[in-house]
Design a protein around this motif. Structure first.
Motif, PDB file in Angstrom:
ATOM      1  N   ARG A 150      29.170 -68.403 -27.642  1.00  0.00           N
ATOM      2  CA  ARG A 150      30.611 -68.672 -27.671  1.00  0.00           C
ATOM      3  C   ARG A 150      31.285 -68.164 -26.407  1.00  0.00           C
ATOM      4  NH1 ARG A 150      33.335 -66.087 -32.781  1.00  0.00           N
ATOM      5  NH2 ARG A 150      31.528 -64.697 -32.637  1.00  0.00           N
ATOM      6  N   ASP A 151      32.286 -68.883 -25.961  1.00  0.00           N
ATOM      7  CA  ASP A 151      33.127 -68.412 -24.872  1.00  0.00           C
ATOM      8  C   ASP A 151      34.283 -67.601 -25.441  1.00  0.00           C
ATOM      9  OD1 ASP A 151      31.605 -69.623 -22.897  1.00  0.00           O
ATOM     10  OD2 ASP A 151      32.790 -71.477 -22.922  1.00  0.00           O
ATOM     11  N   ALA A 152      34.551 -66.461 -24.835  1.00  0.00           N
ATOM     12  CA  ALA A 152      35.676 -65.614 -25.249  1.00  0.00           C
ATOM     13  C   ALA A 152      36.957 -66.202 -24.665  1.00  0.00           C
ATOM     14  CB  ALA A 152      35.471 -64.177 -24.793  1.00  0.00           C
ATOM     15  N   THR A 153      37.431 -67.262 -25.314  1.00  0.00           N
ATOM     16  CA  THR A 153      38.612 -67.982 -24.840  1.00  0.00           C
ATOM     17  C   THR A 153      39.883 -67.179 -25.117  1.00  0.00           C
ATOM     18  OG1 THR A 153      38.855 -69.081 -26.969  1.00  0.00           O
ATOM     19  CG2 THR A 153      37.485 -70.187 -25.307  1.00  0.00           C
ATOM     20  N   ALA A 154      40.994 -67.728 -24.655  1.00  0.00           N
ATOM     21  CA  ALA A 154      42.290 -67.083 -24.894  1.00  0.00           C
ATOM     22  C   ALA A 154      42.538 -66.906 -26.385  1.00  0.00           C
ATOM     23  CB  ALA A 154      43.398 -67.910 -24.254  1.00  0.00           C
ATOM     24  N   GLY A 155      42.118 -67.884 -27.181  1.00  0.00           N
ATOM     25  CA  GLY A 155      42.335 -67.795 -28.617  1.00  0.00           C
ATOM     26  C   GLY A 155      41.589 -66.643 -29.258  1.00  0.00           C
ATOM     27  N   TRP A 156      40.317 -66.469 -28.923  1.00  0.00           N
ATOM     28  CA  TRP A 156      39.552 -65.381 -29.508  1.00  0.00           C
ATOM     29  C   TRP A 156      40.116 -64.029 -29.095  1.00  0.00           C
ATOM     30  CZ3 TRP A 156      36.963 -66.456 -33.550  1.00  0.00           C
ATOM     31  CH2 TRP A 156      36.275 -67.674 -33.692  1.00  0.00           C
ATOM     32  N   ILE A 157      40.556 -63.906 -27.862  1.00  0.00           N
ATOM     33  CA  ILE A 157      41.166 -62.638 -27.420  1.00  0.00           C
ATOM     34  C   ILE A 157      42.462 -62.389 -28.190  1.00  0.00           C
ATOM     35  CG2 ILE A 157      42.147 -61.390 -25.463  1.00  0.00           C
ATOM     36  CD1 ILE A 157      40.295 -63.099 -23.655  1.00  0.00           C
ATOM     37  N   PHE A 158      43.263 -63.431 -28.358  1.00  0.00           N
ATOM     38  CA  PHE A 158      44.516 -63.308 -29.094  1.00  0.00           C
ATOM     39  C   PHE A 158      44.262 -62.775 -30.499  1.00  0.00           C
ATOM     40  CE2 PHE A 158      47.549 -65.240 -32.084  1.00  0.00           C
ATOM     41  CZ  PHE A 158      48.741 -64.756 -31.583  1.00  0.00           C
ATOM     42  N   TYR A 159      43.260 -63.309 -31.191  1.00  0.00           N
ATOM     43  CA  TYR A 159      42.992 -62.855 -32.557  1.00  0.00           C
ATOM     44  C   TYR A 159      42.379 -61.471 -32.597  1.00  0.00           C
ATOM     45  CZ  TYR A 159      44.662 -67.160 -34.453  1.00  0.00           C
ATOM     46  OH  TYR A 159      45.482 -68.200 -34.794  1.00  0.00           O
ATOM     47  N   ALA A 160      41.698 -61.068 -31.543  1.00  0.00           N
ATOM     48  CA  ALA A 160      41.254 -59.679 -31.456  1.00  0.00           C
ATOM     49  C   ALA A 160      42.454 -58.751 -31.404  1.00  0.00           C
ATOM     50  CB  ALA A 160      40.359 -59.483 -30.232  1.00  0.00           C
ATOM     51  N   VAL A 161      43.489 -59.171 -30.681  1.00  0.00           N
ATOM     52  CA  VAL A 161      44.722 -58.386 -30.613  1.00  0.00           C
ATOM     53  C   VAL A 161      45.381 -58.324 -31.984  1.00  0.00           C
ATOM     54  CG1 VAL A 161      47.008 -58.233 -29.576  1.00  0.00           C
ATOM     55  CG2 VAL A 161      45.062 -58.924 -28.168  1.00  0.00           C
ATOM     56  N   VAL A 162      45.561 -59.486 -32.616  1.00  0.00           N
ATOM     57  CA  VAL A 162      46.189 -59.539 -33.936  1.00  0.00           C
ATOM     58  C   VAL A 162      45.450 -58.648 -34.926  1.00  0.00           C
ATOM     59  CG1 VAL A 162      46.630 -61.057 -35.911  1.00  0.00           C
ATOM     60  CG2 VAL A 162      47.196 -61.828 -33.606  1.00  0.00           C
ATOM     61  N   SER A 163      44.138 -58.704 -34.883  1.00  0.00           N
ATOM     62  CA  SER A 163      43.306 -57.958 -35.820  1.00  0.00           C
ATOM     63  C   SER A 163      43.497 -56.458 -35.715  1.00  0.00           C
ATOM     64  CB  SER A 163      41.835 -58.307 -35.564  1.00  0.00           C
ATOM     65  OG  SER A 163      40.977 -57.597 -36.408  1.00  0.00           O
ATOM     66  N   SER A 164      43.988 -55.982 -34.581  1.00  0.00           N
ATOM     67  CA  SER A 164      44.007 -54.544 -34.290  1.00  0.00           C
ATOM     68  C   SER A 164      45.371 -53.891 -34.451  1.00  0.00           C
ATOM     69  CB  SER A 164      43.527 -54.316 -32.846  1.00  0.00           C
ATOM     70  OG  SER A 164      42.271 -54.906 -32.631  1.00  0.00           O
ATOM     71  N   LEU A 165      46.378 -54.636 -34.826  1.00  0.00           N
ATOM     72  CA  LEU A 165      47.737 -54.111 -34.762  1.00  0.00           C
ATOM     73  C   LEU A 165      48.260 -53.519 -36.059  1.00  0.00           C
ATOM     74  CD1 LEU A 165      49.588 -56.655 -32.453  1.00  0.00           C
ATOM     75  CD2 LEU A 165      48.622 -54.424 -31.879  1.00  0.00           C
ATOM     76  N   TYR A 166      47.455 -53.470 -37.099  1.00  0.00           N
ATOM     77  CA  TYR A 166      47.974 -53.039 -38.391  1.00  0.00           C
ATOM     78  C   TYR A 166      47.832 -51.557 -38.665  1.00  0.00           C
ATOM     79  CZ  TYR A 166      48.702 -57.877 -39.196  1.00  0.00           C
ATOM     80  OH  TYR A 166      49.167 -59.160 -39.065  1.00  0.00           O
TER      81      TYR A 166
END
Length: 501
Positions: free
Chosen positions: A334-350
């Protein structure tokens, strides 16, 4: 179950009730679903008592063990697909047919002076109440329920219709889910925007082809009516209920439909039932932007723990921009596209414990290793190592789009994407574009009722002051107030405010 394990992380995210996804406008992160087995047995017919069987394997599959002093039992009940005409209805979609609803009961061996059952729902929509009942049974040391509650109540989780083990709706391919999560969260060019429209249309067609005019039957009002069947199945005259995030909407709808059958309802991280999709999406964009600001301030003040400081926003923005041009390829291809990075951010903010993980993931990505980015994003998406997904987002989409009266046009979404980019630069465009999912949805609508639950007893609503979505920080103040309400029906004083932990 440790703080650093994937199981523990997914548990924390479940209780936090994640509530934003560019794929479906509102979603959540859930633990991996335990597989349904033939041992679940036959489902009880509508109006008949279910047969309960011991099922410790559910906890063992999810957590690796059972909670000390807790017995687990499972059952299945049948409910009408369309409550509009009741069981045996002769008109409308789903007439005369049924869905199966999976239940799990966690009962303490130390239980004394039993009050009844505490029915729970973790939110989503799409979250598994069966899984969450297991997690909550592990007690406060692991973020679960206080022993004061488990000593007096059975903890009963159910998977709502269409979710996990309850006649699951499944109509989105793993490839399309990969494409959705990997897609640019801010498709700025008209070509990129059109590509996301086409992806949303393909997903909608697949679900429409499979479920047709029965898609509206997955809506919140139908699920709330199922809850009354759950109440009857556990033998309670009145419902005692704890709902998180979207689960608060489910509880509020139940109170609208059955006010006289409510004993006590706790709605934790309340969703505004009257808030439309545009207002709700903007509210989440604002909340996530605020949470990300909190993360960046933490980085600036903790340079030793945040390798992307002192300007973490610039580091994350740069990583996303670079991925749009030259994404880093992971070991799984898989390529670590902008979308995957974005969801890594979302996943970490709680939770603050997720901030250091995010900083480390972005730092390693800069060094050419996307492993941690994928781990964080996959935890959010419920994606297994083999590339398979649960039906979390299928159910989420089906419920949200059945509920939603407001479906903004593509032109309106395009305008909001631009406007929210200025106000909420990292999250605004994604939350705007996420509304396309229901705009392109083929199913009909079945909006839930709103307004005062006249005739119901006092209902406790827990609000939030600092999280990006809906959950409230657990504090001893809140715990004491909620325990007293659930056990003794002591209503907290009006306007009670509790300090953050």
């Amino acid at each position: 179950m440790t703080r650093t394990s994937d199981r523990s992380r997914r548990f924390r995210l479940t209780l936090a009730g994640l509530a934003a996804a560019a794929l479906v406008a509102a979603g959540c992160t859930l633990p991996a679903f335990a597989p349904r087995t033939d041992a679940d047995g036959e489902a009880a017919a509508p109006g008949t008592a279910p047969t309960w069987r011991a099922c410790p394997e559910v906890a063992e599959e999810l957590v690796g063990r059972t909670a000390p002093g807790i017995r687990y039992e499972c059952a299945r009940i049948r409910v009408p697909r369309n409550w509009g005409g009741g069981a045996g209805a002769t008109a409308g979609p789903g007439a005369g047919e049924t869905f199966e609803i999976a239940l799990l009961r966690a009962r303490s061996t130390k239980q004394r002076d039993r009050i009844g059952s505490l029915v729970i729902n973790p939110g989503g929509p799409g979250g598994s109440g069966v899984d969450t009942a297991v997690y909550l049974s592990f007690g406060p040391a692991f973020g679960g329920l206080p022993t004061a509650v488990t000593d007096r109540f059975d903890i009963v989780g159910f998977d709502p219709r269409g979710v996990a083990r309850s006649s699951p709706v499944k109509c989105i391919s793993d490839a399309d889910l990969d494409a959705s999560f990997g897609y640019d969260p801010d498709p700025e060019s008209q070509r990129a925007f059109a590509g996301f429209v086409a992806l949303s249309q393909r997903i909608g067609r697949g679900c429409g082809d499979r479920y047709g005019d029965q898609l509206p039957l997955y809506g919140t009002e139908q699920a709330a009516r199922d809850m009354d069947a759950v109440r009857a199945a556990v033998g309670d005259d009145k419902l005692t209920y704890l709902g998180y995030s979207y689960g608060t909407l489910l509880g509020a709808t139940y109170a609208q439909l059955y006010p006289q059958r409510v004993r006590a309802l706790v709605l934790d991280g309340a969703v505004d039932p009257k808030q439309g999709v545009i207002a709700g999406s903007e509210s989440q964009a604002k909340g996530f932007e605020r949470a990300f600001d909190n993360f960046t301030r933490w980085c600036a003040a903790n340079a030793g723990r945040c390798p992307i400081g002192p300007d973490a926003r610039a580091a994350v923005t740069s990583a996303i921009d670079k991925a749009r041009v030259s994404p880093v390829r992971g070991d799984d291809g898989r390529d670590a596209t902008a979308g995957w990075i974005f969801y890594a951010v979302v996943s970490s903010l709680y939770t603050e414990s997720g901030w250091q993980e995010l900083a480390r993931a972005v730092d390693r990505l800069e060094g050419g290793d996307p492993t941690e980015v994928f781990r964080l994003a996959d935890a959010y998406a419920g994606r297994e190592e083999e590339g398979r997904y649960s039906n979390l987002f299928d159910a989420n989409l089906a419920v949200n789009c059945a509920d939603e009266e407001e479906r903004p046009s593509r032109e309106r979404i395009r305008q909001l994407q631009s406007q929210w980019r200025e106000k909420y630069p990292l999250f605004g465009p994604a939350l705007a574009v996420g509304m396309l999912s229901c705009t392109e949805w083929p199913g009909g609508r079945d909006p839930y009722p709103t307004g005062r639950a006249d005739g119901a007893p006092p209902i406790v609503v827990v609000g939030t002051t600092g999280d990006p979505a809906t959950p409230y920080e657990q504090t001893s103040c809140i715990t004491a107030a909620v325990d007293a309400y659930l056990i003794d029906l002591t209503v907290p004083r009006e306007g009670l405010r509790c300090p953050a932990r």
